[in-house]
Write an enzyme that holds these catalytic residues in place. Structure first.
Site, PDB file in Angstrom:
ATOM      1  N   ARG A 134       0.810  -1.027   0.126  1.00 37.46           N
ATOM      2  CA  ARG A 134       0.033  -0.105  -0.035  1.00 37.46           C
ATOM      3  C   ARG A 134       0.881   1.233   0.006  1.00 37.46           C
ATOM      4  NH1 ARG A 134      -4.790   1.958   3.815  1.00 37.46           N
ATOM      5  NH2 ARG A 134      -5.875   0.709   2.495  1.00 37.46           N
ATOM      6  N   HIS A 148      -7.663   0.975  -6.013  1.00 38.17           N
ATOM      7  CA  HIS A 148      -7.723   0.129  -4.707  1.00 38.17           C
ATOM      8  C   HIS A 148      -8.638  -1.217  -5.044  1.00 38.17           C
ATOM      9  CE1 HIS A 148      -7.936  -0.665  -0.511  1.00 38.17           C
ATOM     10  NE2 HIS A 148      -8.692   0.026  -0.311  1.00 38.17           N
ATOM     11  N   ARG A 172     -13.718  -7.397   3.045  1.00 32.88           N
ATOM     12  CA  ARG A 172     -12.416  -7.271   2.721  1.00 32.88           C
ATOM     13  C   ARG A 172     -11.513  -8.346   3.066  1.00 32.88           C
ATOM     14  NH1 ARG A 172     -10.032  -2.481   2.372  1.00 32.88           N
ATOM     15  NH2 ARG A 172      -8.660  -3.551   1.213  1.00 32.88           N
ATOM     16  N   ASP A 224     -16.795   8.509  -0.658  1.00 34.65           N
ATOM     17  CA  ASP A 224     -15.537   8.172   0.000  1.00 34.65           C
ATOM     18  C   ASP A 224     -14.907   9.450   0.537  1.00 34.65           C
ATOM     19  OD1 ASP A 224     -13.003   7.186   0.570  1.00 34.65           O
ATOM     20  OD2 ASP A 224     -12.443   7.017  -1.256  1.00 34.65           O
ATOM     21  N   GLN A 265     -10.566  -3.457  -2.742  1.00 39.05           N
ATOM     22  CA  GLN A 265     -11.573  -2.936  -2.245  1.00 39.05           C
ATOM     23  C   GLN A 265     -12.836  -3.091  -2.910  1.00 39.05           C
ATOM     24  OE1 GLN A 265     -12.093  -0.898   0.913  1.00 39.05           O
ATOM     25  NE2 GLN A 265     -14.128  -0.875   0.427  1.00 39.05           N
ATOM     26  N   CYS A 296     -16.191   2.818   1.580  1.00 42.23           N
ATOM     27  CA  CYS A 296     -15.062   2.138   2.089  1.00 42.23           C
ATOM     28  C   CYS A 296     -14.445   2.085   3.184  1.00 42.23           C
ATOM     29  CB  CYS A 296     -13.909   2.307   0.929  1.00 42.23           C
ATOM     30  SG  CYS A 296     -13.434   4.080   0.983  1.00 42.23           S
TER      31      CYS A 296
HETATM   32  N1  NVA Z   1      -9.607   7.290  -1.410  1.00 39.25           N
HETATM   33  C1  NVA Z   1      -9.228   7.048  -0.097  1.00 39.25           C
HETATM   34  C2  NVA Z   1      -9.320   5.437   0.178  1.00 39.25           C
HETATM   35  C3  NVA Z   1      -9.055   5.119   1.840  1.00 39.25           C
HETATM   36  C4  NVA Z   1      -9.383   3.583   1.997  1.00 39.25           C
HETATM   37  C5  NVA Z   1      -7.420   7.198   0.278  1.00 39.25           C
HETATM   38  O1  NVA Z   1      -6.950   6.923  -0.751  1.00 39.25           O
HETATM   39  O2  NVA Z   1      -7.443   7.905   1.281  1.00 39.25           O
HETATM   40  N1   CP Z   2     -11.095   0.657   3.130  1.00 36.74           N
HETATM   41  C1   CP Z   2      -9.676   0.705   3.598  1.00 36.74           C
HETATM   42  O1   CP Z   2      -8.939   0.608   2.607  1.00 36.74           O
HETATM   43  O2   CP Z   2      -9.708   0.936   4.680  1.00 36.74           O
HETATM   44  P1   CP Z   2      -8.085   1.258   5.335  1.00 36.74           P
HETATM   45  O3   CP Z   2      -7.231   2.590   4.991  1.00 36.74           O
HETATM   46  O4   CP Z   2      -8.297   1.012   6.936  1.00 36.74           O
HETATM   47  O5   CP Z   2      -7.324  -0.225   5.269  1.00 36.74           O
END
Ligand code: NVA
Ligand code: CP
Length: 338
Positions: free
Chosen positions: A106, A133, A315, A229, A136, A270
């Site tokens: 990540r 993602h 998830r 989101d 997700q 999410c």
């Molecule tokens: N769009 C958000 C998703 C978090 C799971 C981010 O990248 O912060």
């Molecule tokens: N939805 C999601 O990816 O959550 P986290 O950022 O907690 O992993």
């Protein structure tokens, strides 16, 4: 279908049948878990999970799914490895793939996870980048299928920051699964042409549509699910909060927005979500801009239309499916789980 040894970097890299098989495998694992049946098939394996951005769901899902499959799991936190600071991505990939059977990443640009995959001899799984993602989207579609009993023909409306990683992955997964996708948000945050151009022929092949609009009236009577989101994703400059709030306030998912959808429509997110003032970031934004709720109101978040915690649970089941399928070697393990 052959998944063994493959990376999972984007939904678009997998065929419709392969994605359906991933969802079916996740469903099987969910059942096994609910029945308390042991499925520690990979007690000879270990995985490394690298997080250059913070996480609750993704990290815990990879860890629990790994342990449930019998694997050892090493978590590398945003500051705890040499990667990027003292060691290149390519070198890190070559080191980790000597030690581990799979690597989750990540972080920031998609090019980083692509490089990891290129130099790694073991499967690399994308746990979120700036652009995509994919795990997700798998969990979200598992949740939709559980709720509606089908996917093809549904309409999913994503409202808000339509150019982020979650929106991109949902557009791709919708196109693959025959789900009509509406991206509804300010035109300055519209999905990139590259993403639209790649998803559009896929949608056409599967008999569904992709619509990009800044007009919320387009949702009237059409959406089976409304998804939103955060307004500012991880890694984006915090100075943009003011500008984002101005742009995205009209796209908040509130009772009025939900009433635009079909009567039985559900709410998806999410997570994490800013639906109250019980977080440091929300309180900070509240002090500066006066908002008490952001992308979704507490009323919608807590309503019985909200499936957000089913998504969060799924998830784990979908990540387990991805790891299982890409690590499984038919000749080595019995067929019981496949
Ligand atoms: N769009 C958000 C998703 C978090 C799971 C981010 O990248 O912060
Ligand atoms: N939805 C999601 O990816 O959550 P986290 O950022 O907690 O992993």
């Amino acid at each position: 279908m052959n998944f063994t040894g493959r990376d999972f970097l984007r939904v678009l890299d997998y065929s419709e049948d392969e994605l359906r098989y991933m969802l079916a495998t996740a469903k099987k694992f969910k059942q096994l878990k609910k029945e308390g049946k042991n499925h520690k098939v990979f007690s000879d394996k270990n995985i490394a999970i690298i997080f250059e951005k913070t996480s609750t769901r993704t990290r815990c899902s990879f860890e629990v799914a790994g342990y449930d499959l019998g694997m050892g799991v090493t978590y590398l936190d945003p500051t705890g490895s040499q990667m990027g600071h003292k060691e290149s991505i390519a070198d890190t990939a070559r080191v980790l793939s000597r030690l581990y059977d799979g690597i989750e990443y990540r972080g920031f640009d998609q090019s980083i996870v692509n490089t990891l995959a290129e130099y790694s001899d073991v499967p690399v799984w994308n746990g979120l980048t700036n652009e995509w993602h994919p795990t997700q989207a798998l969990a979200d579609f598992m949740t939709l299928e559980e709720h509606f009993g089908r996917l093809s023909g549904l309409t999913l409306a994503y409202v808000g920051d339509t150019h982020n990683n979650v929106a991109n992955s949902l557009m791709a997964m919708s196109a693959k699964m025959g789900v009509n996708f509406i991206a509804c948000g300010p035109s300055s945050l519209r999905p990139s042409d590259a993403v639209i151009n790649e998803c559009s022929p896929v949608a056409e092949r599967n008999g569904c549509s992709i619509e990009v609009t800044d007009n919320i009236a387009v949702l009237d009577g059409r959406a089976d699910a409304i998804y939103t989101d955060v307004w500012l994703s991880m890694g984006e400059d915090k100075v943009k909060w003011g500008e984002r709030i101005e742009l995205l306030r009209p796209y908040q998912v509130n009772a009025e927005m939900m009433n635009r959808a079909k009567p039985g429509a559900v709410f998806l997110h999410c997570l994490p979500a800013f639906h109250d003032l019980n977080t440091a970031v929300a309180r900070d934004v509240n002090e500066k801009f006066g908002l008490t709720e952001m992308e979704v109101t507490n009323e919608v978040f807590e309503s019985n239309r909200s499936l957000v915690f089913d998504q969060a649970e799924n998830r784990m089941h979908t990540i387990k499916s991805v790891m299982f399928l890409t690590l499984y070697k038919k000749e080595k393990y019995n067929e019981e789980y496949n």
